[in-house]
Enzyme design. Structure first.
Site, PDB file in Angstrom:
ATOM      1  N   GLU A 143       0.937  -1.317  -0.011  1.00  0.00           N
ATOM      2  CA  GLU A 143       0.399   0.201  -0.016  1.00  0.00           C
ATOM      3  C   GLU A 143       1.385   1.359  -0.245  1.00  0.00           C
ATOM      4  OE1 GLU A 143      -2.928  -0.179   3.111  1.00  0.00           O
ATOM      5  OE2 GLU A 143      -3.931  -1.849   2.847  1.00  0.00           O
ATOM      6  N   GLU A 163      -4.995  -8.796   0.523  1.00  0.00           N
ATOM      7  CA  GLU A 163      -5.789  -8.515   2.516  1.00  0.00           C
ATOM      8  C   GLU A 163      -7.025  -8.104   1.923  1.00  0.00           C
ATOM      9  OE1 GLU A 163      -4.029  -5.416   4.733  1.00  0.00           O
ATOM     10  OE2 GLU A 163      -2.086  -5.940   4.081  1.00  0.00           O
TER      11      GLU A 163
HETATM   12  C1  BG6 Z   1      -3.956  -2.536   5.759  1.00  0.00           C
HETATM   13  C2  BG6 Z   1      -2.195  -2.778   6.002  1.00  0.00           C
HETATM   14  O1  BG6 Z   1      -3.948  -1.331   4.941  1.00  0.00           O
HETATM   15  O2  BG6 Z   1      -4.902  -2.715   6.419  1.00  0.00           O
HETATM   16  C3  BG6 Z   1      -2.511  -3.223   7.343  1.00  0.00           C
HETATM   17  O3  BG6 Z   1      -1.227  -3.116   5.235  1.00  0.00           O
HETATM   18  C4  BG6 Z   1      -3.482  -2.843   8.810  1.00  0.00           C
HETATM   19  O4  BG6 Z   1      -1.484  -3.306   8.348  1.00  0.00           O
HETATM   20  C5  BG6 Z   1      -5.297  -3.287   7.705  1.00  0.00           C
HETATM   21  O5  BG6 Z   1      -3.499  -3.395  10.384  1.00  0.00           O
HETATM   22  C6  BG6 Z   1      -5.708  -2.705   8.170  1.00  0.00           C
HETATM   23  O6  BG6 Z   1      -5.738  -1.399   9.031  1.00  0.00           O
HETATM   24  P1  BG6 Z   1      -6.155  -0.577  10.709  1.00  0.00           P
HETATM   25  O7  BG6 Z   1      -5.645   0.523   9.688  1.00  0.00           O
HETATM   26  O8  BG6 Z   1      -7.474  -0.938  11.110  1.00  0.00           O
HETATM   27  O9  BG6 Z   1      -4.673  -1.062  10.999  1.00  0.00           O
END
Ligand code: BG6
Length: 462
Positions: free
Chosen positions: A166, A365
């Site tokens: 990202e 993800e």
């Molecule tokens: C993604 C990232 O944006 O989302 C992670 O690659 C992150 O590092 C995940 O932890 C969840 O988002 P957040 O902001 O709730 O941690």
């Protein structure tokens, strides 16, 4: 089986070094921007939990890999922390880190789980941040050395590499919306830092291919689809396209096609913000595109034509070109404040098929962060997270449909394997298939969703 996936489908999850490993005496890790920021402003982090107190994977990976097996993983992505391997960002390689990552990857492979390794997950070594971080060309060169060091050290065992996770997020967080260090609001810097990330990626891809290690290299992008408020309103449609150029195509186009989107270049030129670069940079970007695309998907972006007055306080911003649209009756994950829109994953996969040469891709993800999950613990001490099972199922149905229609999508990774440290949200929202009890020595327990995922993986569908 209603939803059968192609043979060899990757089932697994994703994590990152800075969010899981923790810091231990004698590990010789150098500080990253996260260690520094936490030291300066611990109150900015939920419950004041900082990056040294993550899930202790540095010490507990063997136990964790057994749990990965029990939750059906055949693949798993993490990242090498730059500030662990090369503590000052450049120069000496930390031999403790070399031994740790070798052992970690060997243990995964010995247990039938293929390691996927990412090189940059928001974690700039502090020594380089002091010299400007991604604003500085020196960082690009230092990153390429770091990347090459990783390929040379681990490239015979790791066959899937990613240059960034990202890359738009450190730009949004660090230079536009203030949720990553250095917390500036400066669009000129945002453009320069983003350009350097892309250049660094292309240069690392070039190094990787030159080494002929027989694996694949890609990038992981959060491709947040941009939907106009009203498809029939050309102003809304145009605004959504501009948001898409800023937040998706800014990295997707150079990564896959080797060029920057014209709309974006026009805006950047109008703003007189063309980043500093050398003539050959564009050739390097053009010639060194990815083999494999990782797609992170959590939520859509809803856009409407600009109606609110432009705020000139901090100079130009992407938001001068559109307004965010608060769609009534949308389905929400109230804990993270993100909309849940399952079809978005299908729209992204259709877009990569139709407009990006059907590049080999996987969902790198997808997931749901929920606060206070301990209230769902049953008599056997297991969290019954049926909402997470539902979430994954509904997204997988759309992934399945896209594959049926011909999209070259070869896997699905959940964010995340076990509850981990979510940056300034620390341990507020939990995402894992496995819970981590911070009050009891980070004790791990597989949640109901983890057991369900094992069945899905074993059956290659559901
Ligand atoms: C993604 C990232 O944006 O989302 C992670 O690659 C992150 O590092 C995940 O932890 C969840 O988002 P957040 O902001 O709730 O941690």
């Amino acid at each position: 089986m209603t939803y059968q996936f192609p043979e060899g489908f990757w089932w697994g999850s994703a994590a990152s070094g800075p969010q899981t490993e923790g810091t231990f005496p004698g590990d010789k890790k150098g500080p990253s921007i996260w260690d520094y920021w936490y030291e300066q402003e611990p109150e900015k982090f939920f419950d004041r939990v900082g990056p040294e107190k993550t899930s202790q994977v540095y010490k507990r990976y063997k136990e964790d890999i057994q749990l990965m097996k029990e939750t059906g993983h055949n693949t798993f992505r993490t990242s090498i922390q730059w500030s662990r391997l090369i503590p000052a960002g450049t120069g000496e390689v930390n031999q403790e880190a070399v031994a740790f990552y070798h052992d970690y990857f060997d243990e995964l492979i010995a247990n039938g789980i293929e390691p996927f390794v990412n090189l940059y997950h928001f974690d700039m070594p502090m020594a380089l941040q002091e010299k400007g971080g991604w604003l500085s060309r020196e960082t690009v060169e230092a990153y390429v050395v770091f990347a090459k060091t990783c390929f040379e050290l681990f490239g015979t065992k790791v066959k899937k590499w990613f240059t960034h996770n990202e890359p738009i997020v450190p730009i949004e967080g660090g230079y536009l919306y203030q949720f990553h260090y250095p917390n500036e609001i400066n669009m000129k810097h945002a453009v320069q830092a983003g350009f350097h990330e892309t250049l660094a990626s292309a240069k690392a891809i070039k190094e990787y291919h030159a080494l002929e290690l027989g694996g694949e290299i890609g990038i992981i992008l959060n491709l947040t689809p941009s939907y106009p408020r009203d498809e029939a309103n050309p102003e809304d449609v145009k605004a959504a396209q501009i948001a898409d150029a800023f937040f998706n195509r800014s990295f997707l186009d150079p990564a896959v096609k080797g060029t920057f989107p014209e709309e974006l270049v026009t805006i950047i030129k109008e703003l007189d913000m063309i980043p500093e670069h050398e003539a050959e940079d564009l050739v390097i970007i053009q010639e060194n595109t990815i083999d494999l695309l990782g797609i992170n998907y959590y939520q859509p972006r809803r856009i409407m034509a600009k109606e609110t007055p432009i705020d000139h306080t901090n100079g130009p911003l992407p938001d001068d070109y559109f307004d965010n649209y608060d769609k009534p009756d949308k389905k929400m994950n109230p804990y993270r404040g993100w909309e849940i829109y399952e079809k978005g994953i299908y729209d992204i996969l259709t877009n990569t098929r139709e407009n990006y040469g059907n590049i080999k891709c996987y969902i790198s993800e997808n997931g749901m962060g929920v606060e206070g999950e301990e209230r769902f613990v049953n008599d056997e001490g297991i969290i019954e997270d049926d909402y997470r099972i539902e979430f994954v199922k509904e997204h997988l149905k759309y992934v399945h449909q896209a594959i049926q229609e011909g999209t070259n999508c070869v896997g699905y990774h959940m964010w995340t394997c076990m509850d981990n440290w979510s940056w300034t949200n620390a341990y507020k929202n939990r995402y894992g298939f496995i819970s981590v009890d911070l009050n009891h020595d980070a004790k791990r327990t597989i949640k109901k969703s983890g057991r369900w995922y094992k069945e899905v993986s074993d059956n290659n569908g559901f």
